[in-house]
Design a protein around this motif. Structure first.
Motif, PDB file in Angstrom:
ATOM      1  N   PRO A 300     -17.257  60.536  27.527  1.00  0.00           N
ATOM      2  CA  PRO A 300     -18.543  60.535  28.229  1.00  0.00           C
ATOM      3  C   PRO A 300     -18.660  61.719  29.179  1.00  0.00           C
ATOM      4  N   VAL A 301     -19.870  62.153  29.413  1.00  0.00           N
ATOM      5  CA  VAL A 301     -20.106  63.306  30.283  1.00  0.00           C
ATOM      6  C   VAL A 301     -19.583  63.045  31.697  1.00  0.00           C
ATOM      7  N   ASP A 302     -19.746  61.816  32.191  1.00  0.00           N
ATOM      8  CA  ASP A 302     -19.265  61.501  33.536  1.00  0.00           C
ATOM      9  C   ASP A 302     -17.747  61.659  33.619  1.00  0.00           C
ATOM     10  N   GLU A 303     -17.040  61.263  32.579  1.00  0.00           N
ATOM     11  CA  GLU A 303     -15.577  61.411  32.574  1.00  0.00           C
ATOM     12  C   GLU A 303     -15.183  62.891  32.532  1.00  0.00           C
ATOM     13  N   ILE A 304     -15.901  63.664  31.728  1.00  0.00           N
ATOM     14  CA  ILE A 304     -15.613  65.100  31.660  1.00  0.00           C
ATOM     15  C   ILE A 304     -15.866  65.753  33.016  1.00  0.00           C
TER      16      ILE A 304
END
Length: 343
Positions: A300-304
């Motif tokens: 997910p973008v938030d994790e990246i």
């Protein structure tokens, strides 16, 4: 001929596609097939003259071995041609030593003559190196493959270059056209078709050949590599540390602490050496790492965002868009490696 005359199909534009020993076969052949394709595959209206007649032109007619070793047939010698409407230089392959100015004096003189006679000069990718020798691009905006921008600037400092741009049209008559990296010859050819024949035909050609307009520009393709040939050992040490620690909290402050330089001195020397402020340098490294993760994972973008050093995912998204011109989601859709190709 006027633009309106071309669109009515009342005349055929003569296109000279330049063949040099340095030329890249894929670009040369692609341009040839697409521009001739309007009549070959029936896009042009029946009973009308084809909009373009493309000929492969070189210093001598006959067989020519291109940069990859593939032989082609040069159809016409420049000595046989006094004028043309459009002249296109396909991409060339630069040798390890770079471009060799002065290698094609006869070709350069001929290019200048046909331009004086009204020809539009067009380059694909590194073909701009040849056209730059004419002097006609001096003071005129142009583009070049971003990987060779520094080499081009060193050879031709009088030409303002914009490697992030797909297509640049300049000159008082819109007679100087350059396209950027690799397959942006698609954009150049589609532009020429749209300009001289019409946008509807250009779109039909794009569909038929599955060509793409690179509407997001070339910024998303450019990989940031910080300058390291500056000779400042202290700053180079900081860069080497940062290359593997950019995601830590407060990396600029940590670099300053490790360098034992005063903050103001460190920031001044870093900017002088690399051409970019320390914080901006960190941001570029983080965005490059995020690009690779978007390409190669389904995270997910938030994790990246968190993994590259940003706890505020909203800030990360804004920074990513500002840096690449695309949102993280759009970038992933464009560049993610397909499932079947992953290992």
């Amino acid at each position: 001929m006027s633009r309106d005359a071309k669109q009515t199909g009342s005349a055929t534009l003569r296109v000279c596609l330049i063949a040099l020993p340095d030329a890249v076969i894929s670009t040369l052949a692609g341009i040839y097939d697409v521009m001739n394709g309007l009549s070959m595959i029936g896009i042009a209206s029946p009973g009308t003259e084809p909009p373009f007649k493309v000929e492969i032109v070189g210093e001598r007619a006959g067989p020519l071995r291109l940069a990859s070793g593939v032989p082609i047939e040069v159809q016409r010698s420049i000595d046989e041609i006094a004028a043309c409407d459009i002249l296109i230089v396909p991409s060339v392959l630069l040798k390890p030593g770079g471009w060799e100015p002065g290698r094609y004096p006869r070709m350069i003189d001929w290019v200048k003559r046909v331009h004086d006679g009204g020809a539009r000069l067009c380059s694909a990718c590194l073909g701009i190196f040849l056209l730059a020798e004419t002097g006609l691009f001096d003071g005129r905006d142009a583009t070049v493959h971003f990987g060779y921008a520094s080499q081009f600037a060193a050879c031709y400092p009088a030409i303002p270059i914009h490697p992030e741009r797909v297509l640049v049209i300049s000159g008082t008559r819109e007679d100087l056209v350059s396209s950027g990296a690799s397959n942006t010859w698609h954009d150049m050819v589609l532009y020429l078709i749209a300009y001289h024949v019409g946008a509807t035909v250009a779109q039909e050609v794009a569909r038929m050949f599955a060509l793409q307009w690179h509407q997001d520009g070339l910024t998303p393709y450019i990989i940031f590599e910080g300058r390291k040939d500056h000779g400042d050992a202290e700053i180079q040490n900081a860069q080497e540390w940062l290359s593997t620690h950019f995601s830590v909290a407060s990396p600029v402050e940590e670099m300053i602490r490790r360098s034992k330089l005063a903050e103001r001195t460190f920031k001044r020397r870093f900017a002088d050496a690399t051409g970019i402020a320390p914080l901006s340098y960190v941001q570029r490294l983080r965005i490059e790492d995020a690009k690779r993760r978007l390409e190669r994972t389904d995270s997910p973008v938030d994790e990246i965002s968190w993994r590259v050093g940003y706890e505020d995912a909203a800030f990360f998204r804004r920074l990513f868009k500002r840096t690449t011109g695309m949102t993280p989601g759009a970038y992933r859709r464009r560049f993610q490696i397909p499932e079947f190709a992953r290992r």
